[in-house]
Design a protein around this motif. Structure first.
Motif, PDB file in Angstrom:
ATOM      1  N   CYS A 158     -22.645  37.475 -34.971  1.00 43.67           N
ATOM      2  CA  CYS A 158     -23.734  37.557 -34.991  1.00 43.67           C
ATOM      3  C   CYS A 158     -25.234  38.168 -36.184  1.00 43.67           C
ATOM      4  O   CYS A 158     -26.783  37.567 -35.889  1.00 43.67           O
ATOM      5  N   GLU A 159     -24.497  38.042 -36.891  1.00 41.40           N
ATOM      6  CA  GLU A 159     -25.183  38.651 -37.898  1.00 41.40           C
ATOM      7  C   GLU A 159     -26.207  37.536 -38.612  1.00 41.40           C
ATOM      8  O   GLU A 159     -27.469  38.194 -39.403  1.00 41.40           O
ATOM      9  N   LYS A 160     -25.474  36.204 -39.222  1.00 41.19           N
ATOM     10  CA  LYS A 160     -26.279  35.350 -39.350  1.00 41.19           C
ATOM     11  C   LYS A 160     -27.541  35.167 -38.797  1.00 41.19           C
ATOM     12  O   LYS A 160     -28.502  35.286 -39.336  1.00 41.19           O
ATOM     13  N   ALA A 161     -27.746  34.839 -37.893  1.00 43.36           N
ATOM     14  CA  ALA A 161     -28.508  34.288 -36.638  1.00 43.36           C
ATOM     15  C   ALA A 161     -29.422  35.448 -36.798  1.00 43.36           C
ATOM     16  O   ALA A 161     -30.431  35.397 -36.374  1.00 43.36           O
ATOM     17  N   LEU A 162     -28.802  36.865 -36.933  1.00 44.75           N
ATOM     18  CA  LEU A 162     -29.931  38.342 -36.571  1.00 44.75           C
ATOM     19  C   LEU A 162     -30.817  38.576 -37.773  1.00 44.75           C
ATOM     20  O   LEU A 162     -32.137  38.926 -37.630  1.00 44.75           O
ATOM     21  N   ARG A 163     -30.305  38.205 -39.519  1.00 49.24           N
ATOM     22  CA  ARG A 163     -30.668  38.029 -40.433  1.00 49.24           C
ATOM     23  C   ARG A 163     -32.027  36.862 -40.160  1.00 49.24           C
ATOM     24  O   ARG A 163     -33.034  37.057 -40.594  1.00 49.24           O
ATOM     25  N   GLU A 164     -31.274  35.912 -39.500  1.00 56.45           N
ATOM     26  CA  GLU A 164     -32.929  34.446 -39.747  1.00 56.45           C
ATOM     27  C   GLU A 164     -34.104  35.500 -38.994  1.00 56.45           C
ATOM     28  O   GLU A 164     -35.385  34.695 -38.885  1.00 56.45           O
ATOM     29  N   THR A 165     -33.680  35.750 -37.757  1.00 53.64           N
ATOM     30  CA  THR A 165     -34.327  36.660 -35.966  1.00 53.64           C
ATOM     31  C   THR A 165     -35.561  37.355 -37.176  1.00 53.64           C
ATOM     32  O   THR A 165     -36.482  37.458 -37.182  1.00 53.64           O
ATOM     33  N   ALA A 166     -35.151  37.952 -38.302  1.00 55.11           N
ATOM     34  CA  ALA A 166     -35.754  39.090 -38.869  1.00 55.11           C
ATOM     35  C   ALA A 166     -36.616  38.531 -39.795  1.00 55.11           C
ATOM     36  O   ALA A 166     -37.947  38.769 -39.734  1.00 55.11           O
ATOM     37  N   ALA A 167     -35.890  37.328 -40.779  1.00 54.76           N
ATOM     38  CA  ALA A 167     -36.588  36.997 -41.552  1.00 54.76           C
ATOM     39  C   ALA A 167     -38.477  37.187 -40.767  1.00 54.76           C
ATOM     40  O   ALA A 167     -39.187  36.719 -41.415  1.00 54.76           O
ATOM     41  N   ARG A 168     -37.801  35.472 -39.774  1.00 58.24           N
ATOM     42  CA  ARG A 168     -39.013  34.840 -39.083  1.00 58.24           C
ATOM     43  C   ARG A 168     -39.619  35.642 -37.939  1.00 58.24           C
ATOM     44  O   ARG A 168     -41.492  35.398 -38.291  1.00 58.24           O
ATOM     45  N   LEU A 169     -39.581  37.140 -38.329  1.00 59.12           N
ATOM     46  CA  LEU A 169     -40.231  38.112 -36.898  1.00 59.12           C
ATOM     47  C   LEU A 169     -41.071  39.273 -37.769  1.00 59.12           C
ATOM     48  O   LEU A 169     -41.747  40.129 -37.115  1.00 59.12           O
ATOM     49  N   GLY A 170     -40.489  39.656 -38.934  1.00 57.71           N
ATOM     50  CA  GLY A 170     -40.622  40.828 -39.819  1.00 57.71           C
ATOM     51  C   GLY A 170     -39.846  41.815 -39.601  1.00 57.71           C
ATOM     52  O   GLY A 170     -40.777  42.874 -39.958  1.00 57.71           O
ATOM     53  N   PHE A 171     -38.793  41.251 -39.143  1.00 61.19           N
ATOM     54  CA  PHE A 171     -38.436  43.055 -38.403  1.00 61.19           C
ATOM     55  C   PHE A 171     -37.137  43.428 -40.130  1.00 61.19           C
ATOM     56  O   PHE A 171     -36.938  42.652 -40.970  1.00 61.19           O
ATOM     57  N   PHE A 172     -36.967  44.628 -40.478  1.00 59.36           N
ATOM     58  CA  PHE A 172     -36.587  44.516 -41.379  1.00 59.36           C
ATOM     59  C   PHE A 172     -34.886  45.055 -40.950  1.00 59.36           C
ATOM     60  O   PHE A 172     -34.669  44.722 -39.662  1.00 59.36           O
ATOM     61  N   VAL A 173     -33.571  44.608 -41.239  1.00 58.62           N
ATOM     62  CA  VAL A 173     -32.208  44.759 -41.245  1.00 58.62           C
ATOM     63  C   VAL A 173     -31.613  46.013 -41.605  1.00 58.62           C
ATOM     64  O   VAL A 173     -32.017  47.324 -42.349  1.00 58.62           O
ATOM     65  N   THR A 174     -30.817  46.674 -40.566  1.00 56.41           N
ATOM     66  CA  THR A 174     -30.475  47.453 -40.616  1.00 56.41           C
ATOM     67  C   THR A 174     -28.523  47.114 -39.808  1.00 56.41           C
ATOM     68  O   THR A 174     -28.627  46.570 -39.861  1.00 56.41           O
ATOM     69  N   GLY A 175     -27.480  48.201 -40.107  1.00 54.00           N
ATOM     70  CA  GLY A 175     -26.546  48.130 -40.455  1.00 54.00           C
ATOM     71  C   GLY A 175     -25.298  49.315 -39.969  1.00 54.00           C
ATOM     72  O   GLY A 175     -26.237  50.010 -40.111  1.00 54.00           O
ATOM     73  N   GLY A 176     -24.256  49.441 -39.519  1.00 49.97           N
ATOM     74  CA  GLY A 176     -23.319  50.140 -39.405  1.00 49.97           C
ATOM     75  C   GLY A 176     -21.993  50.016 -38.813  1.00 49.97           C
ATOM     76  O   GLY A 176     -22.118  49.057 -38.405  1.00 49.97           O
ATOM     77  N   SER A 177     -21.515  50.927 -38.685  1.00 53.84           N
ATOM     78  CA  SER A 177     -20.083  50.738 -38.073  1.00 53.84           C
ATOM     79  C   SER A 177     -19.642  51.186 -36.969  1.00 53.84           C
ATOM     80  O   SER A 177     -19.146  50.750 -36.520  1.00 53.84           O
ATOM     81  N   ASP A 178     -20.542  51.334 -36.042  1.00 52.84           N
ATOM     82  CA  ASP A 178     -20.477  51.855 -34.349  1.00 52.84           C
ATOM     83  C   ASP A 178     -18.919  53.194 -34.725  1.00 52.84           C
ATOM     84  O   ASP A 178     -18.458  53.159 -33.419  1.00 52.84           O
ATOM     85  N   CYS A 179     -19.167  54.585 -35.715  1.00 51.55           N
ATOM     86  CA  CYS A 179     -17.667  54.831 -35.840  1.00 51.55           C
ATOM     87  C   CYS A 179     -18.288  55.826 -34.246  1.00 51.55           C
ATOM     88  O   CYS A 179     -19.251  56.501 -34.464  1.00 51.55           O
ATOM     89  N   HIS A 180     -16.798  56.712 -33.719  1.00 52.16           N
ATOM     90  CA  HIS A 180     -17.188  57.466 -32.903  1.00 52.16           C
ATOM     91  C   HIS A 180     -15.401  58.527 -32.813  1.00 52.16           C
ATOM     92  O   HIS A 180     -15.381  58.364 -32.561  1.00 52.16           O
ATOM     93  N   GLY A 181     -15.085  58.308 -33.703  1.00 47.51           N
ATOM     94  CA  GLY A 181     -14.017  58.923 -34.429  1.00 47.51           C
ATOM     95  C   GLY A 181     -13.244  57.996 -34.860  1.00 47.51           C
ATOM     96  O   GLY A 181     -13.409  57.155 -35.916  1.00 47.51           O
ATOM     97  N   PRO A 182     -12.183  58.705 -35.892  1.00 48.68           N
ATOM     98  CA  PRO A 182     -11.894  58.411 -36.569  1.00 48.68           C
ATOM     99  C   PRO A 182      -9.941  57.389 -35.976  1.00 48.68           C
ATOM    100  O   PRO A 182     -10.144  55.976 -37.150  1.00 48.68           O
ATOM    101  N   GLU A 183     -10.505  56.573 -34.411  1.00 44.87           N
ATOM    102  CA  GLU A 183      -9.904  54.868 -34.452  1.00 44.87           C
ATOM    103  C   GLU A 183     -11.269  54.239 -33.740  1.00 44.87           C
ATOM    104  O   GLU A 183     -11.561  54.868 -32.842  1.00 44.87           O
TER     105      GLU A 183
END
Length: 202
Positions: free
Chosen positions: A145-170
């Motif tokens: 969904c990254e491309k669509a969310l980046r476009e939404t962020a640009a259109r509505l004036g949001f910043f972009v964040t990101g992460g790995s959703d890490c909950h442990g070693p696996e």
């Protein structure tokens, strides 16, 4: 998601404490439901995970099922034991998102909507409630969904964040640092929060 918050903010900490308490209660309901189905996790195993985690959830339950010998992997534990328990415990008591946004703002932080699905439509409503950013970078799996969310962020004036959703070693594909935004995007978040740092010279 709340970035650059004041960790000593009283109202936010109280909301987190209540959420953790509800999660702990739900965790014990799952343990009891498993025992009722003939899968009894030893008390000492339950106490061991309680001692090291303030916010208990179903992932912890899967780990305990592996440790207790009921499953070989967390995935197997999830599929065979954890997923069918959804109806055997009280529903999650979610903090209303508008309240969460306000708490993050009052604690001096930047609020971001965590990996919204591709059919999410309430961006403008949340922007009007004070939302600052959307999480576009995330281990989406087969689709993205990254491309669509980046476009939404640009259109509505949001910043972009990101992460790995890490909950442990696996799994390894979600290890810390495996999914990131750019240095420039992080600097913009810091500038907005009032914690500017020139990462190019760090």
């Amino acid at each position: 998601l709340g970035y650059f918050i004041r960790v000593d903010h009283g109202a936010l900490n109280e909301a987190l404490r209540q959420t953790q308490q509800r999660r702990r209660q739900r965790f014990h309901e799952f343990v009891k439901a498993l025992a009722g189905r003939g899968t009894t996790i030893p008390d000492e195993h339950v106490r061991s995970v309680e001692a090291v985690s303030a916010s208990l959830g179903r992932r912890h339950l899967a780990v305990l099922l592996v440790r207790s010998g009921f499953a070989r992997t967390r995935h197997e534990a999830w599929q065979r034991f954890v997923a069918p328990l959804r109806e055997d415990a009280t529903a999650k008591n979610w903090l209303p998102i508008e309240e969460a946004i306000a708490l993050i703002r009052d604690a001096g932080g930047v609020s971001s909507l965590a990996h919204p699905p591709d059919n999410f439509t309430e961006f403008e409503t949340l922007r009007d409630s004070g939302l600052n950013a959307v999480e576009a970078v995330y281990p989406w799996g087969r689709s993205t969904c990254e491309k669509a969310l980046r476009e939404t962020a640009a259109r509505l004036g949001f910043f972009v964040t990101g992460g790995s959703d890490c909950h442990g070693p696996e799994p390894a594909r979600r290890c810390i640092g495996s999914h990131t935004i750019t240095v420039e995007e992080l600097e913009r978040l810091r500038q907005f929060s009032g914690h500017p740092v020139n990462l190019h010279s760090a």
